[in-house]
Design an enzyme around this catalytic site. Structure first.
Site, mmCIF file in Angstrom:
data_model
loop_
_atom_site.group_PDB
_atom_site.id
_atom_site.type_symbol
_atom_site.label_atom_id
_atom_site.label_comp_id
_atom_site.label_asym_id
_atom_site.label_seq_id
_atom_site.Cartn_x
_atom_site.Cartn_y
_atom_site.Cartn_z
ATOM 1 N N TRP A 1 14.987 51.399 62.854
ATOM 2 C CA TRP A 1 13.937 51.541 63.510
ATOM 3 C C TRP A 1 14.354 52.314 64.879
ATOM 4 C CZ3 TRP A 1 14.639 46.363 61.904
ATOM 5 C CH2 TRP A 1 14.238 46.004 60.897
ATOM 6 N N GLU B 1 24.864 31.315 62.149
ATOM 7 C CA GLU B 1 25.163 31.441 60.746
ATOM 8 C C GLU B 1 24.927 32.797 60.374
ATOM 9 O OE1 GLU B 1 21.189 31.754 59.248
ATOM 10 O OE2 GLU B 1 21.699 32.335 61.060
ATOM 11 N N GLU C 1 22.844 35.251 62.040
ATOM 12 C CA GLU C 1 22.822 35.660 63.277
ATOM 13 C C GLU C 1 22.156 35.002 64.367
ATOM 14 O OE1 GLU C 1 25.904 39.158 63.530
ATOM 15 O OE2 GLU C 1 23.842 40.033 62.877
#
Length: 814
Positions: free
Chosen positions: A316, A431, A434
């Site tokens: 983006w 994990e 993130e």
């Protein structure tokens, strides 16, 4: 307008932005002497990186076309584009832009100089209408963002004898832009006010000729003389001084295009000579396979060998400015190791070895790795993810199994990483997505597999004690996976209460966490303001548990696996015209908003093609047909053969370039997805998952791991231990454990055993008949002091350790 016409007005310009994250193509020369990378977005050249792969220098390079009177076209907005590579293995591209109503055609071929720090664009303007052809005016527009910043750049018009150029510079970097054709006009300005785009779009011709724009968001513009020829070469030369940038530019333009182009292609052709023949496994004749291989190679830096970044994109980017420095052009050890795995699957061992050595040099002294970092090792985000500590161990083992380590010894790195996993686990601060801490099936899978690999290294070096200690901890993790990550009261799908969850949330800093997966609330990030963000953890799922099967920890096809897949399919699977694809997890907010606007801290998580590849690997291991998943990945690729991070999962929004099953504005290409595709082809060829680790499968699928071990550490003070189990007490220094199981009526003194990992331990055997809790305290001989506190572990006779491993395994399967 200012009094002096040579100085541009409108300083410092509008706020700078990058270009969309969904690229059409990525290019570079396969030469360590050419430190240039470029991307294409919607037919125009977007970010250009120099001198390292993590440093963008240019926002975009595009052409404007007008007739001087009635129209002015911006090729990005007004042309329809087709893009194709200039060779089957080369990352150079031919772009055709067709004007509205086909009134003219703009051809471009984009490469880098095969041996210099310059970008080269061969341009040809065609028009079948002679009257219009005589009127057409062509303008080159360049928007520098030097050293990763849009603010603070300087632009000026420069002249060398007979060679007019445009220049931009900041503190560290110079850019020189030139053309091997006459220039009629040149100007520099501030974006949004006095730049060439504003000029041509407003006047249908170039009327401004400013020579200086300092300290702002600037742009360069030149009108190219088409009176004598309509084919020419544009060059962009870079350097750390004006002299170096100018010399690089003129050296490249002084060479012949007919020499640069074939040399560029030949470099890339050499990379595929030893490519493993997997073309026939693809449904597209091997096109995506060969492109994926080249892209993985292209994402390695040329100054820091082995530094493989996640993606040459800024997700983006059109909504991001100078405050968003990182993008995906950083090193994540997870992505680097996945990319290395894809290259290994294609037959390349040299690049993965360079990556392993690079990781050896970026490992922290404590054995961990930062969440991500610049290619020179400086951390960007400082989070810790235990799977990123585990992956380098597995990469080292794979290279060792292939006999591809050369003279490099990864054992010290593997030992430090194993020590980190044992010391800081089992709960991970983050994990693989993130975002959350706790007990994650995918993280546990990577940790178990990596520890088995580390034990293999120790055994190969004759250190049986270290191998046994590491394996014991791997067994401890493996025997607790379901207890930590499987709910028995799930409410997502009627009739399926038992399934894996995404993560059981715990704080790694909490020494006495609640380890029951039916308890706890999960904080979901990236939710729109005012929206709900807390959910029962047992009702949030992802497909990360499939990693347990991929590495050989659990068998495919078990009732628990299949039920968990049914739950995930019900909540996460998206059917598209191109094939099935999965979202990361329910309630995910990392994606465009509901109305298609770019992600700006909140949105709706869209579907990830790499998860289609992960599902394909599971289906193969389950004995089912995995080929349709490879075909789906091929269809998800764009015309430039790039795989996106995410695809749109709703009805089409053409005005926002969002179509069902096609790329969103997140990262494209994502190297993790390309690696997953190559590994899936290799898995189809081999008849088993490429990431399957034989020593892991031989231990856990054959039910050889021990089930009687419970671990107590200062960062995990287990509350209960099963009767008949072994309680292993770990510490970071030598100690004497004073322990009792009868309320201190009697006690034992147990001296700790040292390990090669800097960890010391004592094993306490818990009687099958024990009823009183186990109590203990520490004496620290090196400091000659007592701990000053007693610790207590209850004994659970109802959960007594079964007399055989097969009994425990049967209990788990039920």
């Amino acid at each position: 307008m200012p009094a002096s016409p040579s100085k541009a007005f409108g300083a410092p310009g509008i706020e700078p932005r990058w270009t969309p994250g969904a690229k059409d193509a990525v290019g570079t020369a396969y030469s360590a002497s050419a430190h240039i990378w470029f991307t294409l977005t919607r037919g125009v050249i977007s970010e250009i990186y120099y001198p390292t792969i993590d440093t963008p220098q240019v926002r975009d390079v595009q052409f404007l076309v007008s007739d001087g009177e009635t129209f002015a076209h911006d090729e990005k907005r007004h042309h329809k584009h087709t893009i194709e590579p200039i060779g089957p293995d080369a990352l150079g591209f031919r772009v055709l832009g067709v004007a509205p109503h086909g009134r003219y055609r703009l051809w471009k071929e984009v490469i880098t100089d095969p041996h210099a720090d310059s970008l080269l664009v061969r341009v040809r303007l065609e028009c079948d209408d002679d009257a219009l052809a005589r009127k057409l005016q062509l303008y080159l527009l360049v928007a520098p963002h030097l050293d990763g910043h849009g603010w603070g750049d300087n632009a000026l018009v420069r002249d060398y004898p007979g060679r007019p150029v445009l220049a931009a510079y900041d503190v560290r970097t110079w850019l020189m832009v030139g053309v091997n054709a006459p220039l009629l006009k040149r100007s520099v300005g501030y974006v949004g006010h006095s730049d060439g785009w504003q000029d041509v779009m407003k006047h249908k011709r170039m009327e401004w000729e400013f020579t200086e724009a300092k300290d702002g968001n600037v742009a360069l513009c030149a009108q190219i003389d088409l009176s004598k020829r309509r084919e020419f070469t544009v060059g962009l030369g870079f350097g750390d001084s004006d002299q170096r940038a100018a010399s690089t530019l003129f050296q490249s333009l002084g060479g012949q295009w007919r020499e640069h182009r074939p040399r560029f292609i030949q470099q890339w052709e050499r990379t595929s000579r030893n490519l493993r023949p997997l073309d026939e496994l693809g449904g597209d004749g091997g096109r995506l396979y060969r492109s994926s291989h080249a892209l993985l190679l292209a994402h390695e830096d040329k100054s820091y060998p082995g530094a493989l970044i996640a993606s040459l994109s800024i997700p983006w980017g059109e909504a991001k400015g100078d405050e968003d420095l990182g993008g995906y052009h950083l090193v994540w050890t997870r992505d680097l190791c996945n990319s290395s795995g894809g290259l290994l699957a294609s037959g390349d061992t040299a690049t993965p070895l360079r990556s392993l050595i690079y990781l050896f040099c970026t490992q922290r002294p404590d054995g961990g790795f930062y969440q991500n970092f610049w290619i020179d090792g400086r951390p960007y985000w400082r989070g810790i993810q235990l799977d990123e500590v585990a992956f380098p161990i597995m990469l080292a083992w794979r290279l060792d199994a292939l006999g591809a380590l050369g003279n490099f010894d990864p054992y010290p790195m593997a030992l430090r990483a194993a020590a980190y996993l044992i010391t800081h686990g089992p709960a991970t601060p983050q994990e693989r997505w993130e975002e959350n801490s706790g007990y994650s099936p995918s993280t546990l899978a990577s940790n178990i597999a990596a520890l088995v690999c580390a034990a293999e290294f120790a055994r190969a070096r004759g250190d049986a004690a270290t191998a046994a200690f590491i394996l014991d901890y791997a067994d401890f993790l493996e025997s607790h996976v379901e207890a930590w990550t499987v709910t028995t009261s799930g409410a997502l799908v009627p009739g399926l209460p038992r399934h894996y969850i995404r993560i059981h949330p715990t704080d790694p800093a909490d020494p006495s966490p609640d380890e029951d997966p039916d308890h706890g609330e999960l904080t979901i990030r990236n939710q729109r303001p005012g929206a709900r963000f807390l959910f029962p953890a047992k009702d949030v799922v992802d497909c990360g548990f499939l990693e347990l099967v991929r590495y050989g920890i659990r068998a495919a096809g078990s009732p628990l696996m299949e039920d968990s897949l049914r739950v995930c399919d019900a909540l996460l699977r998206v059917e598209t015209p191109l094939g099935p694809v999965w979202r990361r997890y329910n309630h995910d907010g990392y994606g465009e908003t509901e109305d298609g606007r770019p992600f700006r801290g909140y949105g709706i998580g869209r579907a990830w093609p790499l998860l289609t590849g992960e599902r394909g690997h599971y289906e193969l291991l389950a004995g089912r047909d995995a080929a349709p998943y490879a075909r789906a990945l091929e269809r998800f690729a764009c015309s430039g053969r790039l795989l996106p991070e995410q695809v749109w999962d709703q009805a089409d929004r053409p005005r926002q370039h969002l179509h069902l099953g096609r790329p969103t504005g997140s990262a494209m290409p994502l190297m993790w997805a390309h690696s997953e595709y190559i590994k899936l082809l290799r898995s189809l060829a081999d008849g088993r998952a490429f990431d399957f680790l034989p020593p892991v499968g031989e231990r856990y699928l054959a039910e050889r791991g021990r089930k009687d071990l419970e671990v107590w550490k200062f960062n995990r003070r287990v509350r209960k231990v099963a009767a008949g189990a072994t309680l292993r007490v770990l510490a970071q220094a030598p100690f004497v454990l004073h322990v009792t199981d009868d309320g201190w009526s009697s006690r034992r003194e147990l001296t700790s055993t040292a390990t090669q990992l800097g960890i010391h331990y004592v094993d306490v055997t818990v009687s099958q008949l024990a009823r009183a809790p186990v109590q203990f305290t520490f004496y620290w001989p090196e400091a000659a002091r007592w701990e000053g506190a007693d610790f207590r572990v209850g004994v659970d006779s109802a959960a007594a350790v079964p007399q055989s491993v097969s009994t425990m395994r049967a209990a788990v399967r039920s």
